[in-house]
Structures are given as C-alpha cells and as structure tokens.
Design a protein around this motif. Structure first.
Motif, PDB file in Angstrom:
ATOM      1  N   LYS A 152       0.824  -1.205   0.000  1.00 23.57           N
ATOM      2  CA  LYS A 152       0.000   0.000   0.000  1.00 23.57           C
ATOM      3  C   LYS A 152       0.861   1.259   0.000  1.00 23.57           C
ATOM      4  CE  LYS A 152      -3.894   2.079   2.544  1.00 23.57           C
ATOM      5  NZ  LYS A 152      -3.299   3.374   2.925  1.00 23.57           N
ATOM      6  N   ILE A 153       1.865   1.287   0.852  1.00 24.90           N
ATOM      7  CA  ILE A 153       2.750   2.453   0.936  1.00 24.90           C
ATOM      8  C   ILE A 153       3.534   2.654  -0.359  1.00 24.90           C
ATOM      9  CG2 ILE A 153       4.831   3.324   2.072  1.00 24.90           C
ATOM     10  CD1 ILE A 153       3.757   2.117   4.667  1.00 24.90           C
ATOM     11  N   VAL A 154       4.033   1.558  -0.909  1.00 25.75           N
ATOM     12  CA  VAL A 154       4.802   1.659  -2.156  1.00 25.75           C
ATOM     13  C   VAL A 154       3.921   2.179  -3.283  1.00 25.75           C
ATOM     14  CG1 VAL A 154       6.047   0.349  -3.923  1.00 25.75           C
ATOM     15  CG2 VAL A 154       6.455  -0.134  -1.495  1.00 25.75           C
ATOM     16  N   ARG A 155       2.705   1.643  -3.413  1.00 25.95           N
ATOM     17  CA  ARG A 155       1.801   2.061  -4.491  1.00 25.95           C
ATOM     18  C   ARG A 155       1.407   3.532  -4.359  1.00 25.95           C
ATOM     19  NH1 ARG A 155       3.576  -1.907  -6.650  1.00 25.95           N
ATOM     20  NH2 ARG A 155       2.521  -3.921  -6.813  1.00 25.95           N
ATOM     21  N   GLU A 156       1.251   4.012  -3.127  1.00 21.64           N
ATOM     22  CA  GLU A 156       0.819   5.399  -2.915  1.00 21.64           C
ATOM     23  C   GLU A 156       1.931   6.417  -3.136  1.00 21.64           C
ATOM     24  OE1 GLU A 156      -0.696   5.376   1.047  1.00 21.64           O
ATOM     25  OE2 GLU A 156      -2.666   4.576   0.471  1.00 21.64           O
ATOM     26  N   ASN A 157       3.187   5.977  -3.068  1.00 25.97           N
ATOM     27  CA  ASN A 157       4.297   6.932  -3.100  1.00 25.97           C
ATOM     28  C   ASN A 157       5.288   6.749  -4.244  1.00 25.97           C
ATOM     29  OD1 ASN A 157       4.143   8.531  -0.348  1.00 25.97           O
ATOM     30  ND2 ASN A 157       3.639   6.393   0.122  1.00 25.97           N
ATOM     31  N   SER A 158       5.080   5.724  -5.090  1.00 21.39           N
ATOM     32  CA  SER A 158       6.032   5.506  -6.181  1.00 21.39           C
ATOM     33  C   SER A 158       5.428   4.574  -7.221  1.00 21.39           C
ATOM     34  CB  SER A 158       7.329   4.883  -5.642  1.00 21.39           C
ATOM     35  OG  SER A 158       7.131   3.523  -5.316  1.00 21.39           O
ATOM     36  N   ASN A 159       6.182   4.376  -8.285  1.00 20.73           N
ATOM     37  CA  ASN A 159       5.811   3.381  -9.304  1.00 20.73           C
ATOM     38  C   ASN A 159       6.722   2.162  -9.213  1.00 20.73           C
ATOM     39  OD1 ASN A 159       3.689   4.886 -10.575  1.00 20.73           O
ATOM     40  ND2 ASN A 159       5.261   6.202 -11.506  1.00 20.73           N
ATOM     41  N   ALA A 160       7.361   1.990  -8.073  1.00 19.64           N
ATOM     42  CA  ALA A 160       8.323   0.902  -7.917  1.00 19.64           C
ATOM     43  C   ALA A 160       7.635  -0.460  -7.960  1.00 19.64           C
ATOM     44  CB  ALA A 160       9.070   1.054  -6.588  1.00 19.64           C
ATOM     45  N   ARG A 161       8.341  -1.436  -8.503  1.00 14.64           N
ATOM     46  CA  ARG A 161       7.885  -2.818  -8.508  1.00 14.64           C
ATOM     47  C   ARG A 161       8.372  -3.509  -7.238  1.00 14.64           C
ATOM     48  NH1 ARG A 161       4.273  -1.505 -12.086  1.00 14.64           N
ATOM     49  NH2 ARG A 161       5.057  -1.157 -14.196  1.00 14.64           N
ATOM     50  N   ILE A 162       7.569  -4.421  -6.718  1.00 17.16           N
ATOM     51  CA  ILE A 162       7.881  -5.080  -5.448  1.00 17.16           C
ATOM     52  C   ILE A 162       8.276  -6.526  -5.719  1.00 17.16           C
ATOM     53  CG2 ILE A 162       7.021  -5.677  -3.156  1.00 17.16           C
ATOM     54  CD1 ILE A 162       4.886  -3.462  -3.601  1.00 17.16           C
ATOM     55  N   ILE A 163       9.496  -6.876  -5.315  1.00 16.16           N
ATOM     56  CA  ILE A 163      10.030  -8.228  -5.484  1.00 16.16           C
ATOM     57  C   ILE A 163      10.161  -8.864  -4.100  1.00 16.16           C
ATOM     58  CG2 ILE A 163      12.004  -9.606  -6.250  1.00 16.16           C
ATOM     59  CD1 ILE A 163      12.588  -7.371  -8.303  1.00 16.16           C
ATOM     60  N   VAL A 164       9.531 -10.008  -3.901  1.00 13.66           N
ATOM     61  CA  VAL A 164       9.464 -10.621  -2.571  1.00 13.66           C
ATOM     62  C   VAL A 164      10.042 -12.033  -2.580  1.00 13.66           C
ATOM     63  CG1 VAL A 164       7.933 -11.394  -0.721  1.00 13.66           C
ATOM     64  CG2 VAL A 164       7.465  -9.238  -1.913  1.00 13.66           C
TER      65      VAL A 164
END
Length: 379
Positions: A152-164
């Motif tokens: 949620k935080i990543v989507r609201e503040n950037s266009n970064a992709r999340i790798i888990v």
C-alpha cells in the motif's frame, strides 16, 4: 535415541509426506514428458498465489529463482530499495548489489523489522525508485514483514515494482501476485511449506512487470525469465530439462494445500505458531521476535539460556529424541534456536513433541522447568 520416528522441525528442508514421496518416485514421474504436468503445475501455483500474470517453474533452488528475477529486471543503474530484518535480508542486499550500483537499504536488527514510517519517508524522498526488494519472512529471527501494508505504501508513493522472497511463507500465508494490490514478483522453492525435496524454483510475476519485460534486452540464458516464458509460450517446452519427478510431486503438494482450503491452512499456521510462542515463554525462553504482530507463522526463534550453546541444544534434541531443529544465524547464531512449523509440521502434535523434548533437554542441564505448567500452555 528414545524415539523411532524423526521429527523434522527445521526452517527447511521440511518433512516430506509419503504421498509426495510416492509421487516423485513413481514410474510415471520419471518419464521425460513434462509438458502436461508443467501446465497443470502452473495453474495450481496461480491458484495458490492468486496470480494475475505469468508463472515460471525452474530447476534449481530458491536462490536460482531469486537471481533469475533480479538479473532479468534489475540493471546496473536501477534504483533499488532493499528492506532487511536480518541475515537473509542482508544476503538479498548482497545479491542485488551484484546487478545494480544504485542500491539503498533500510535495515533493522534481528528481532525487529523496519518501521513503515521509515519506508514511507524514503519513498516520499525517492519517488523515482524502481524496485523494492525484501525477504517476507526473516527466518534467522522468526520475524515477518506485513506485505499488504508495505504494498500500500509503495503504491501510494512511487511506481516501484515489489520483489518478494517468499521462500518460507508461500503456501502458508496469504499472498497475491498482480492486480491493484498484488506483489510484482514472488519467488519461493519446493522444500519449505510445500514439504518437498529441494530442486524447484517457482517465480510468479504480475502482469505489470511482465509488460515491462518486453522492453528488456535479453541477457544470459538460464537465469533470463524472458527466455523461459518465450520457450514455453512459443515452443511449448522449456529451455532446460526440469527435474520432471519434482514436477509430479509439486502437483500433489499444491493440491494438498488447496484441498485443505487456503483459509484453513493460513489459520492453522497462525494458531500453531502462537501456541509455540506461548509455550516457549512459559518455559522461560525469550522469543527473538519482539512482538506477536511481527512474529512469523512458519518459523519461531528463541534464545536459549545464556550458559548453554544453541548447537548443544540442537545436537542433544536430535541425538536423544529424534527431533531436528536448527541453530540461529547471524549475530545470534550461538544464542538461539530456530523451530520450523511449515506445512505438515504446523500441527499441535509436532509442537507437543518438540516441547517435550526441549523441556527434558533443558532439565538435563539443570534448569528448573515445570513440565505440567508448560503443557498447560497448550490450552
């Protein structure tokens, strides 16, 4: 040894059920034709993780899958944030640094996880961030990130992709790949929650990160996910022969989870882990995870008494009771033990057995532990 049965309670590899052993050693599983079973496995993985995108299953351990994702998407100048909560987070950082010279790290000591406020603050100051990389469960400390809050935080503040790195959580904890709230890349293997032998790396990709792949100039071969998807979708084969027998085992492993019901599996892991933490505290042992909110449902880590080494506890449990756990890693390696409860070992009977063995072992060192009080903590 007082027991004729082994109890595998490590953070992995885990106990392998007879049904899966029979599948991977069957005559059919050792035939070279894999196309049909591979397609079935992909569909099962996509149900397991609610995948909206693409799935690749590779021969190799989880590290193969992690490096495949990182080498495919992260370039020399890619701006990457790594979240680290301990030993495996630091390993992930080192892996990312092989591919990018533009890496930032938010780190917390073992037993804690980086605060959401620190992550949000970084994102606000670095809106050009391209990737966020983290190990979902830090198995060296028994801690876990809240993926939904981070997403949620990543989507609201950037266009970064999340790798888990979901090596120790996929199949035991809710995860979703793709869609508005899903992760962009999830990597795990066969030898943890799925209760199989090591040998398969499983990569699930969101539709957004797959679209981004089209712009990528192909590099390398085996670790290039673009090559794997191209071979499968256009040639109906894989660029390298997979361990076919493990593909047959994977079908059984994931089907077992889906048959039990994902919500039932998730609840079972949460409940069993909470019981174990309560028992360890009743024994007088301190759990490394500093709160239940960040404690992992698949691995619990606890400090042993200060005048006993973790290695001695591990060795004595195995020699005397046939219970296999692990010593900790990183700076607490000699001070703590790790108990895995994944898949078939996430049950109260497994917890009962390790509790009894651990209590008797500590009592043999002279520690006063009331077994009746410990057993009462089950309820």
């Amino acid at each position: 040894m007082f027991s004729k049965k082994y109890y595998i309670m490590t953070p992995g590899p885990t106990e392998i059920p007879l049904e899966i052993l029979n599948a991977i050693t069957s005559e059919e599983a050792n035939l070279p034709n894999y196309q049909e079973i591979y397609e079935e496995d992909v569909k099962l993985i996509e149900k397991l993780l609610n995948v909206k995108g693409k799935t690749v299953i590779m021969g190799g351990g989880s590290t193969v899958g992690l490096e495949a994702v990182i080498s495919t998407f992260i370039k020399k100048d890619s701006k990457v944030l790594v979240l680290s909560a301990g030993y495996f987070g630091d390993i992930l950082e080192n892996l990312v640094r092989y591919y990018s010279g533009n890496v930032y790290v938010i780190r917390e000591k073992q037993g804690k996880i980086p605060g959401l406020d620190r992550i949000e603050d970084f994102l606000r100051r670095n809106s050009d961030l391209e990737y966020v990389v983290l190990a979902h469960c830090e198995t060296s400390a028994g801690t876990m990130f809240n993926i939904s809050e981070i997403t949620k935080i990543v989507r609201e503040n950037s266009n970064a992709r999340i790798i888990v790195d979901a090596v120790s959580t996929a199949g035991a904890i809710p995860l979703s790949v793709g869609g508005e709230k899903g992760i962009d890349a999830v990597v795990f293997g066969s030898q943890k929650v799925l209760n199989m032998p090591p040998g398969l790396a499983i990569v699930a990709l969101s539709e957004n990160i797959v679209e981004n792949m089209e712009k990528i100039v192909a590099r390398g071969f085996y670790l290039n996910l673009k090559v794997w998807l191209d071979f499968w979708e256009n040639k109906r084969r894989l660029p390298s022969t997979p361990p076919v027998n493990l593909l047959y085992g994977l079908k059984i492993a994931v089907s077992r989870i889906l048959k039990e019901g994902l919500e039932n599996v998730f609840r079972r892991h949460v409940y069993v882990s909470s019981v174990l933490r309560r028992i360890l505290k009743t024994m007088g042992l301190r759990v490394v995870a500093e709160s239940d909110e960040i404690a992992s449902p698949t691995v619990t880590v606890a400090y042993v008494p200060s005048n006993v080494s973790s290695e001695k506890v591990v060795n004595d449990l195995w020699r005397n009771y046939g219970i296999l756990i692990s010593k900790a890693l990183g700076e607490i390696s000699e001070k703590a033990i790790r108990i895995g409860h994944m898949g078939v070992s996430a049950t109260l009977d497994h917890i009962f057995t390790v509790t009894y063995g651990l209590t008797k072992t500590l009592q043999s060192y002279g520690f006063k532990i009331d077994l009746s009080n410990v057993l009462a903590a089950f309820f």
